[in-house]
Design an enzyme around this catalytic site. Structure first.
Site, PDB file in Angstrom:
ATOM      1  N   GLN A  54      -3.942   3.438   1.165  1.00 10.67           N
ATOM      2  CA  GLN A  54      -4.362   3.442   2.568  1.00 10.67           C
ATOM      3  C   GLN A  54      -4.588   4.901   2.981  1.00 10.67           C
ATOM      4  OE1 GLN A  54      -1.330   2.629   5.604  1.00 10.67           O
ATOM      5  NE2 GLN A  54      -2.772   1.431   6.792  1.00 10.67           N
ATOM      6  N   HIS A  99       3.629   7.028   4.074  1.00 15.05           N
ATOM      7  CA  HIS A  99       4.585   5.916   4.018  1.00 15.05           C
ATOM      8  C   HIS A  99       4.258   4.967   2.870  1.00 15.05           C
ATOM      9  CE1 HIS A  99       1.414   4.181   6.733  1.00 15.05           C
ATOM     10  NE2 HIS A  99       1.694   3.064   6.100  1.00 15.05           N
ATOM     11  N   HIS A 156       0.813  -1.221   0.000  1.00 18.73           N
ATOM     12  CA  HIS A 156       0.000   0.000   0.000  1.00 18.73           C
ATOM     13  C   HIS A 156       0.842   1.265   0.000  1.00 18.73           C
ATOM     14  CE1 HIS A 156       0.540  -0.810   4.381  1.00 18.73           C
ATOM     15  NE2 HIS A 156       0.566   0.510   4.505  1.00 18.73           N
ATOM     16  N   GLU A 175      -8.184   3.798   9.143  1.00 20.49           N
ATOM     17  CA  GLU A 175      -7.810   3.641   7.739  1.00 20.49           C
ATOM     18  C   GLU A 175      -9.011   3.264   6.879  1.00 20.49           C
ATOM     19  OE1 GLU A 175      -5.201   0.250   7.050  1.00 20.49           O
ATOM     20  OE2 GLU A 175      -6.833  -1.137   7.433  1.00 20.49           O
ATOM     21  N   GLU A 204       7.064   0.574   5.687  1.00 18.94           N
ATOM     22  CA  GLU A 204       6.375  -0.448   6.486  1.00 18.94           C
ATOM     23  C   GLU A 204       6.558  -1.792   5.781  1.00 18.94           C
ATOM     24  OE1 GLU A 204       2.160   0.269   6.818  1.00 18.94           O
ATOM     25  OE2 GLU A 204       1.829  -1.418   8.178  1.00 18.94           O
TER      26      GLU A 204
HETATM   27  N1  CMX Z   1       7.850  10.275   6.217  1.00 12.18           N
HETATM   28  C1  CMX Z   1       9.102  10.797   6.073  1.00 12.18           C
HETATM   29  N2  CMX Z   1       9.750  11.465   7.065  1.00 12.18           N
HETATM   30  C2  CMX Z   1       9.097  11.599   8.228  1.00 12.18           C
HETATM   31  C3  CMX Z   1       7.800  11.075   8.456  1.00 12.18           C
HETATM   32  C4  CMX Z   1       7.177  10.389   7.378  1.00 12.18           C
HETATM   33  N3  CMX Z   1       5.973   9.854   7.508  1.00 12.18           N
HETATM   34  N4  CMX Z   1       7.413  11.346   9.715  1.00 12.18           N
HETATM   35  C5  CMX Z   1       8.428  12.029  10.280  1.00 12.18           C
HETATM   36  N5  CMX Z   1       9.427  12.178   9.389  1.00 12.18           N
HETATM   37  C6  CMX Z   1      10.720  12.855   9.621  1.00 12.18           C
HETATM   38  C7  CMX Z   1      10.496  14.263  10.123  1.00 12.18           C
HETATM   39  O1  CMX Z   1      10.425  15.162   9.040  1.00 12.18           O
HETATM   40  C8  CMX Z   1      11.704  14.517  10.981  1.00 12.18           C
HETATM   41  O2  CMX Z   1      12.770  14.896  10.180  1.00 12.18           O
HETATM   42  P1  CMX Z   1      13.801  16.052  10.646  1.00 12.18           P
HETATM   43  O3  CMX Z   1      14.525  15.426  11.831  1.00 12.18           O
HETATM   44  O4  CMX Z   1      14.668  16.270   9.461  1.00 12.18           O
HETATM   45  O5  CMX Z   1      12.957  17.211  11.040  1.00 12.18           O
HETATM   46  C9  CMX Z   1      12.029  13.140  11.555  1.00 12.18           C
HETATM   47  O6  CMX Z   1      11.401  12.193  10.686  1.00 12.18           O
HETATM   48  C10 CMX Z   1      11.489  12.970  12.965  1.00 12.18           C
HETATM   49  O7  CMX Z   1      10.127  13.271  12.912  1.00 12.18           O
HETATM   50  P2  CMX Z   1       9.232  13.936  14.032  1.00 12.18           P
HETATM   51  O8  CMX Z   1       8.338  14.924  13.438  1.00 12.18           O
HETATM   52  O9  CMX Z   1      10.101  14.327  15.211  1.00 12.18           O
HETATM   53  O10 CMX Z   1       8.277  12.795  14.353  1.00 12.18           O
HETATM   54  P3  CMX Z   1       8.432  11.638  15.361  1.00 12.18           P
HETATM   55  O11 CMX Z   1       9.856  11.306  15.585  1.00 12.18           O
HETATM   56  O12 CMX Z   1       7.572  11.964  16.492  1.00 12.18           O
HETATM   57  O13 CMX Z   1       7.743  10.475  14.502  1.00 12.18           O
HETATM   58  C11 CMX Z   1       8.130   8.547  13.228  1.00 12.18           C
HETATM   59  C12 CMX Z   1       8.233  10.058  13.266  1.00 12.18           C
HETATM   60  C13 CMX Z   1       8.448   8.107  11.811  1.00 12.18           C
HETATM   61  C14 CMX Z   1       9.139   7.980  14.225  1.00 12.18           C
HETATM   62  C15 CMX Z   1       6.690   8.132  13.624  1.00 12.18           C
HETATM   63  O14 CMX Z   1       5.795   8.693  12.721  1.00 12.18           O
HETATM   64  C16 CMX Z   1       6.448   6.619  13.705  1.00 12.18           C
HETATM   65  O15 CMX Z   1       6.825   5.984  14.670  1.00 12.18           O
HETATM   66  N6  CMX Z   1       5.814   6.017  12.652  1.00 12.18           N
HETATM   67  C17 CMX Z   1       5.535   4.598  12.581  1.00 12.18           C
HETATM   68  C18 CMX Z   1       4.119   4.253  12.987  1.00 12.18           C
HETATM   69  C19 CMX Z   1       3.073   4.906  12.111  1.00 12.18           C
HETATM   70  O16 CMX Z   1       3.352   5.770  11.299  1.00 12.18           O
HETATM   71  N7  CMX Z   1       1.809   4.454  12.304  1.00 12.18           N
HETATM   72  C20 CMX Z   1       0.673   4.931  11.536  1.00 12.18           C
HETATM   73  C21 CMX Z   1       0.390   4.053  10.338  1.00 12.18           C
HETATM   74  C22 CMX Z   1      -0.351   2.764  10.669  1.00 12.18           C
HETATM   75  C23 CMX Z   1      -0.470   1.795   9.520  1.00 12.18           C
HETATM   76  O17 CMX Z   1      -0.044   2.026   8.403  1.00 12.18           O
HETATM   77  O18 CMX Z   1      -1.056   0.703   9.725  1.00 12.18           O
HETATM   78 CO    CO Z   2       0.455   1.355   6.423  1.00 12.66          CO
END
Ligand code: CMX
Ligand code: CO
Length: 132
Positions: free
Chosen positions: A54, A78, A7, A43, A128
């Site tokens: 998604q 993502h 996705h 979702e 993912e």
């Molecule tokens: N894509 C690309 N880059 C991303 C991002 C994304 N989705 N989300 C955050 N970032 C980047 C930010 O721009 C930031 O970069 P800089 O350091 O250069 O500023 C860095 O990653 C850290 O981001 P943040 O804003 O401080 O955000 P967090 O650390 O709080 O969270 C992340 C980022 C990825 C760790 C968190 O979103 C996560 O744990 N994701 C995994 C779980 C998830 O997304 N679940 C929902 C989907 C469920 C599903 O699909 O089933």
């Molecule tokens: Co997903």
């Protein structure tokens, strides 16, 4: 090995409006809906060939998708790659020293097993790994 694109996830403020848009403009139908409490998201999965779009909206203020919308606005959040063995794939990524968000695989939606890889070392894309 990544087999197929499972996705492409898109963060949106209004899930119903996004579902209507994809239906009216592109004829895309919702195949599955689910709230994933652990990730604070709801979702709607739209089938496109062997893959899905998604559409994701936050259900809590501290959800990763809520933070994303706040910082970056709506858009691609993502990419989910379909793998045969999530654990083996995750171990490969970890073994190479790349940062991951899940130390071990966990349940995703639709009964899948998933693990997230950190976007910073993945050239800016949150990845993912999805095992059906
Ligand atoms: N894509 C690309 N880059 C991303 C991002 C994304 N989705 N989300 C955050 N970032 C980047 C930010 O721009 C930031 O970069 P800089 O350091 O250069 O500023 C860095 O990653 C850290 O981001 P943040 O804003 O401080 O955000 P967090 O650390 O709080 O969270 C992340 C980022 C990825 C760790 C968190 O979103 C996560 O744990 N994701 C995994 C779980 C998830 O997304 N679940 C929902 C989907 C469920 C599903 O699909 O089933
Ligand atoms: Co997903």
């Amino acid at each position: 090995m990544i087999d197929e694109i499972d996705h492409v996830a898109i963060a949106v403020h209004d899930l119903e409006a996004a579902v209507r848009y994809y239906r009216d403009a592109f004829g895309a139908c919702v195949e599955h809906r689910e709230t994933i409490e652990s990730d604070g998201v709801e979702e709607a999965l739209l089938k496109v060939g062997v893959s899905y779009i998604q559409l994701l909206t936050p259900t809590t203020a501290d959800s990763p998708v809520a933070k994303f919308l706040e910082k970056k606005g709506e858009g691609i959040h993502h990419v989910g790659y379909r793998v045969r063995n999530c654990e083996a794939e995750l171990e490969t990524v970890k073994g190479l020293g790349y940062r991951v968000l899940d130390e071990s695989p966990r349940p995703g939606s639709r009964g899948t097993t998933v693990a997230f890889v950190h976007p910073k070392e993945a050239f800016g894309t949150l990845i993912e790994l999805v095992e059906p």
